[in-house]
Every structure is written in C-alpha cells, then in structure tokens.
Scaffold this motif. Structure first.
Motif, PDB file in Angstrom:
ATOM      1  N   VAL A   1       0.836  -1.203   0.000  1.00  0.00           N
ATOM      2  CA  VAL A   1       0.000   0.000   0.000  1.00  0.00           C
ATOM      3  C   VAL A   1       0.870   1.252   0.000  1.00  0.00           C
ATOM      4  O   VAL A   1       0.647   2.172  -0.785  1.00  0.00           O
ATOM      5  CB  VAL A   1      -0.951   0.007   1.220  1.00  0.00           C
ATOM      6  N   SER A   2       1.865   1.303   0.860  1.00  0.00           N
ATOM      7  CA  SER A   2       2.654   2.525   1.007  1.00  0.00           C
ATOM      8  C   SER A   2       3.452   2.859  -0.254  1.00  0.00           C
ATOM      9  O   SER A   2       3.573   4.029  -0.609  1.00  0.00           O
ATOM     10  CB  SER A   2       3.596   2.431   2.206  1.00  0.00           C
ATOM     11  N   ASP A   3       3.984   1.856  -0.944  1.00  0.00           N
ATOM     12  CA  ASP A   3       4.745   2.135  -2.167  1.00  0.00           C
ATOM     13  C   ASP A   3       3.856   2.777  -3.225  1.00  0.00           C
ATOM     14  O   ASP A   3       4.251   3.730  -3.890  1.00  0.00           O
ATOM     15  CB  ASP A   3       5.392   0.861  -2.708  1.00  0.00           C
ATOM     16  N   ALA A   4       2.634   2.257  -3.355  1.00  0.00           N
ATOM     17  CA  ALA A   4       1.691   2.839  -4.321  1.00  0.00           C
ATOM     18  C   ALA A   4       1.284   4.248  -3.904  1.00  0.00           C
ATOM     19  O   ALA A   4       1.249   5.168  -4.727  1.00  0.00           O
ATOM     20  CB  ALA A   4       0.462   1.946  -4.456  1.00  0.00           C
ATOM     21  N   LEU A   5       0.996   4.456  -2.626  1.00  0.00           N
ATOM     22  CA  LEU A   5       0.634   5.797  -2.154  1.00  0.00           C
ATOM     23  C   LEU A   5       1.759   6.794  -2.374  1.00  0.00           C
ATOM     24  O   LEU A   5       1.520   7.951  -2.720  1.00  0.00           O
ATOM     25  CB  LEU A   5       0.272   5.758  -0.663  1.00  0.00           C
ATOM     26  N   PHE A   6       2.982   6.344  -2.190  1.00  0.00           N
ATOM     27  CA  PHE A   6       4.106   7.268  -2.350  1.00  0.00           C
ATOM     28  C   PHE A   6       4.286   7.684  -3.808  1.00  0.00           C
ATOM     29  O   PHE A   6       4.822   8.753  -4.085  1.00  0.00           O
ATOM     30  CB  PHE A   6       5.399   6.655  -1.798  1.00  0.00           C
ATOM     31  N   ARG A   7       3.802   6.889  -4.743  1.00  0.00           N
ATOM     32  CA  ARG A   7       3.872   7.262  -6.162  1.00  0.00           C
ATOM     33  C   ARG A   7       2.724   8.200  -6.551  1.00  0.00           C
ATOM     34  O   ARG A   7       2.693   8.716  -7.662  1.00  0.00           O
ATOM     35  CB  ARG A   7       3.848   6.016  -7.042  1.00  0.00           C
ATOM     36  N   ALA A   8       1.773   8.407  -5.649  1.00  0.00           N
ATOM     37  CA  ALA A   8       0.663   9.324  -5.926  1.00  0.00           C
ATOM     38  C   ALA A   8       1.212  10.741  -6.058  1.00  0.00           C
ATOM     39  O   ALA A   8       2.277  11.071  -5.541  1.00  0.00           O
ATOM     40  CB  ALA A   8      -0.369   9.255  -4.803  1.00  0.00           C
TER      41      ALA A   8
ATOM     42  N   ASP B   1      -5.344  -3.680   4.065  1.00  0.00           N
ATOM     43  CA  ASP B   1      -5.067  -3.380   2.660  1.00  0.00           C
ATOM     44  C   ASP B   1      -5.640  -4.444   1.723  1.00  0.00           C
ATOM     45  O   ASP B   1      -5.700  -4.242   0.523  1.00  0.00           O
ATOM     46  CB  ASP B   1      -3.565  -3.225   2.436  1.00  0.00           C
ATOM     47  N   ALA B   2      -6.083  -5.588   2.264  1.00  0.00           N
ATOM     48  CA  ALA B   2      -6.696  -6.634   1.453  1.00  0.00           C
ATOM     49  C   ALA B   2      -8.148  -6.264   1.164  1.00  0.00           C
ATOM     50  O   ALA B   2      -8.860  -5.765   2.037  1.00  0.00           O
ATOM     51  CB  ALA B   2      -6.631  -7.978   2.179  1.00  0.00           C
TER      52      ALA B   2
END
Length: 181
Positions: free
Chosen positions: A120-127, A151-152
């Motif tokens: 979740v955090s890696d995707a959010l950080f790419r926001a 996150d599931a």
C-alpha cells in the motif's frame, strides 16, 4: 532510528502500578526537530517545533487512548481509539483521526508511509497531487486480523476515509474508475 535531535520540554502524570492497570498523560514540545527514521518517514523530517499531547488508560483488558494530538506548523492531527479484549481471539481496534487543512504537497514529507505495508505505502508514495486537503475522518474498526490486513480487499470494510478538498488535484497510482461525485 538514525537520529533524533531537538530541544524537549516535557510534562506528564501517571497513576497506577507498573504491573497492572494505569492511567497516564503527557505533553511534549520539541523545538528545532530533526527526526531521521527511514523505517517511518521517507526523508528526514525537520520542523521548527512539534507538540504532542495524549492520554492512555489501561485496565488489563482494554487500552484506551481518549485523545492524542500531534501539531506541527503546517499540520494538526487529532486521534482517539482503543484496542479491546487484549490477549483474546476477540481482540480488535476502534480508532479515528482527523486533521486540520494542509497542503497535499506536504503529504510525502509528513505521512509515515513506511509503517504501512509496502504493497500500500509504495503505491501511495507514487501518488501525486497539490492543493488544500483536510482529513475530516479516518476510521479503523475491526478485529485485529482484519486490521493487520486492512489493505486486502476482503477487509476493506474496516477502513473509511472522509476528505474535504479545495482546488485539489490528486492522481493515485491505481487503475480506479473515474467518479463524478
């Protein structure tokens, strides 16, 4: 943690014993803060000041946090919650937080992405985004197994978010259908 530096002013209280139930509270003010903890924040967090205030009540079964707040010049976060039935299969959590208005550009610097699961955090950080936002409510409520894997998709019901935006642009890295609401 690599480094914590600053000037600390602390006041607090404690009632109870160290092997059972207790109540405690504290108020901290840190000045000229440098918080370098890569397992929590992506970059060095610096601030001219940070205030943290909170209370905890533990009765050997439930851990209650009636209020906790963290304030920086650019952001104020207030939260409350409890972990209940500690040590039992029925254990769970109920928590809610809210912020004052802040600039979305500060999010990457202020949100502790690294304590969220990497998926979740890696995707959010790419926001990417800009503009004023205010988190009116973030609620997390459910059994610990659901909370640990919120996150599931099967556990999506344990998390809800209500956000107020003002002239804000937000681009999330997921393929989510556009909404006009």
């Amino acid at each position: 943690m690599k480094r914590v530096a600053g000037i600390l002013d602390l006041s607090g209280w404690y009632r109870g014993d160290f092997s059972g139930a207790f109540k405690t509270g504290a108020k901290m003010r840190l000045e000229d803060v440098h918080f370098d903890h890569p397992r929590v924040f992506h970059t060095l967090l610096t601030s001219p000041w940070v205030e943290i205030e909170g209370e905890v009540d533990f009765d050997r079964k439930d851990l209650k946090v009636p209020q906790i707040s963290v304030t920086l010049p650019e952001l104020r976060v207030k939260a409350q919650g409890k972990i209940y039935d500690i040590g039992r299969p029925s254990a769970g959590m109920e928590a809610e937080a809210a912020t004052g208005p802040f600039d979305l550009r500060d999010a990457k610097r202020l949100i502790p992405y690294r304590i969220i699961t990497p998926e979740v955090s890696d995707a959010l950080f790419r926001a990417d985004g800009k503009g004023k936002v205010q988190i009116l409510s973030v609620k997390l409520s459910g059994k610990m197994e659901e909370i640990n894997h919120c996150d599931a998709l099967t556990n999506a019901h344990v998390l809800s978010v209500e956000i107020k935006t003002e002239d804000t642009h937000l681009q999330l890295p997921w393929n989510v259908p556009a909404s006009n609401t």
